[in-house]
Design an enzyme around this catalytic site. Sequence first.
Site, mmCIF file in Angstrom:
data_model
loop_
_atom_site.group_PDB
_atom_site.id
_atom_site.type_symbol
_atom_site.label_atom_id
_atom_site.label_comp_id
_atom_site.label_asym_id
_atom_site.label_seq_id
_atom_site.Cartn_x
_atom_site.Cartn_y
_atom_site.Cartn_z
ATOM 1 N N LYS A 116 0.690 -1.328 0.038
ATOM 2 C CA LYS A 116 0.071 0.011 -0.086
ATOM 3 C C LYS A 116 0.761 1.213 -0.055
ATOM 4 O O LYS A 116 0.391 2.407 -0.553
ATOM 5 C CB LYS A 116 -0.821 -0.036 1.188
ATOM 6 C CG LYS A 116 -2.106 -1.135 1.041
ATOM 7 C CD LYS A 116 -3.326 -1.044 2.118
ATOM 8 C CE LYS A 116 -4.324 -2.001 1.835
ATOM 9 N NZ LYS A 116 -3.748 -3.223 1.694
ATOM 10 N N HIS A 235 -15.017 -2.783 7.680
ATOM 11 C CA HIS A 235 -14.398 -2.785 6.579
ATOM 12 C C HIS A 235 -14.567 -3.734 5.467
ATOM 13 O O HIS A 235 -13.768 -3.790 4.354
ATOM 14 C CB HIS A 235 -12.760 -2.810 6.772
ATOM 15 C CG HIS A 235 -12.394 -1.720 7.772
ATOM 16 N ND1 HIS A 235 -12.369 -0.203 7.646
ATOM 17 C CD2 HIS A 235 -11.867 -1.819 8.932
ATOM 18 C CE1 HIS A 235 -12.095 0.378 8.610
ATOM 19 N NE2 HIS A 235 -11.666 -0.420 9.537
ATOM 20 N N GLU A 287 -6.343 2.414 -2.406
ATOM 21 C CA GLU A 287 -5.571 1.067 -2.817
ATOM 22 C C GLU A 287 -6.091 0.588 -4.227
ATOM 23 O O GLU A 287 -7.186 1.081 -4.676
ATOM 24 C CB GLU A 287 -5.889 0.009 -1.697
ATOM 25 C CG GLU A 287 -7.233 -0.517 -1.800
ATOM 26 C CD GLU A 287 -7.357 -1.775 -0.621
ATOM 27 O OE1 GLU A 287 -6.523 -2.287 -0.442
ATOM 28 O OE2 GLU A 287 -8.714 -2.134 -0.386
ATOM 29 N N ARG A 291 -7.387 -7.782 -9.483
ATOM 30 C CA ARG A 291 -8.035 -8.689 -9.815
ATOM 31 C C ARG A 291 -9.515 -8.311 -10.172
ATOM 32 O O ARG A 291 -9.888 -7.449 -10.038
ATOM 33 C CB ARG A 291 -7.882 -9.657 -8.646
ATOM 34 C CG ARG A 291 -8.463 -9.056 -7.277
ATOM 35 C CD ARG A 291 -8.601 -9.907 -6.190
ATOM 36 N NE ARG A 291 -8.722 -9.239 -4.984
ATOM 37 C CZ ARG A 291 -9.742 -8.628 -4.467
ATOM 38 N NH1 ARG A 291 -11.146 -8.428 -5.222
ATOM 39 N NH2 ARG A 291 -9.871 -7.874 -3.408
#
Length: 449
Positions: A116, A235, A287, A291
């Site tokens: 990150k 989250h 971020e 994928r």
Amino acid sequence: MFDKILIANRGEIALRILRACKELGISTVAVHSTADADAMHVRLADESVCIGPPPSKDSYLNIPALLAACEITGADAVHPGYGFLSENARFAEILSDHNLHFIGPKAEHIRLMGDKIEAKKTAKRLGIPVVPGSDGAVTPDQDAMAIAKAIGFPVLVKAAAGGGGRGMKVAHTEADLQLALTTAANEAKSAFGDASVYLEKYLQKPRHIEIQVLGDGRGGAIHLGERDCSLQRRHQKVWEEGPSPVLDAAARAKIGNTVAKAMQELKYIGVGTIEFLYEDGEFYFIEMNTRIQVEHPVTEMITGIDLVLEQIRIAAGGDLPMTQDQVVINGHSIECRVNAENPVSFRPSPGKIQQYHPPGGLGVRIDSAVYQGYVIPPYYDSLVGKLIVHGKSRVECLMRLRRALDEMVVDGIETTLPLFRALVREPAIIDGDYHIHWLEQYLAGQKTD
């Protein structure tokens, strides 16, 4: 085009990939643990290979077993889905070393965006707006305090590696910072093997908005609009929709074009998602996921583009399906993640599905690998399926979702269906007036504003 694809995953995403392969005329290989021998994707694939016992480390994360399955079946490509090895750069490199195609981005991009701190530096370099914070990892010393004071409290301490909300702690005051740093570092070390943490400004009531991108690896890239994923618990995304109720066409085009330009410069290949916090008209990069996303059907419903199919085509050397000018956002879509969990405590509820009836009708889609009599094993995530609806407007979409939720039957286990049936009738949800903390406040019975 590939001749045979091994699907290195399980559950609904394995079935989703299998369907795309069939439509492309590609043979499929399903891999499975002993716990998943009766899974739907195993039943429908052209071939199947058992790769180990139930624990993920011994099966779905077992790279030698996956390589052996490729050799046994003659597969020439591997699709990792999401989770498991989907963002493992070393796995992509190992496949390449064995002359196998990894259906995903380059290993260097997976590695770059998986850290990150480096991802944030790269985003900044590419002109993507970022959350104010430290330039790199920090330690629990005076340096961290100085940075936090410069950013302004509250601050968010975040793990440099990993995701899923682990290794994240909020420090509201100077007195909180030391404990937040230590706790986040310990969690990060335990979960990801890397104790590095960094600091970001903690936004009070932001939205979580992500931009879907598609690149050809040769300098071509387009964006396919946004998804609003602000309804979260710990989250973890619970409800996703697109377009976002708070963005207009100008804001969408501005941030979308910024992201597409960045992906062109990176020469990114395949699908990817750039995630932002959005508050007071400003976007802040948090971020990038390299994928396919769990919530990709939302984008498929509003653009008419099969993301998994295009992901496979592009990995095989194909071109982008269209130009940016040809991308049209049509109507509205919402996805609910129906989990095998108690709707109040969220305690996992594995077991046998006694009765199963998916909803149907115009604009209703179910992405699920369960069936009546299927036993949800206790070893993996608790996703039963994703209910996705589409309508000409957000109002129509909400009414269709309400109807579909009332139709859906999953008996024998506890699910989160009651939660969604309540949410779709909440005034704040109907008005689109929510933020990333709203759901947890709602669940705690607190007033939201």
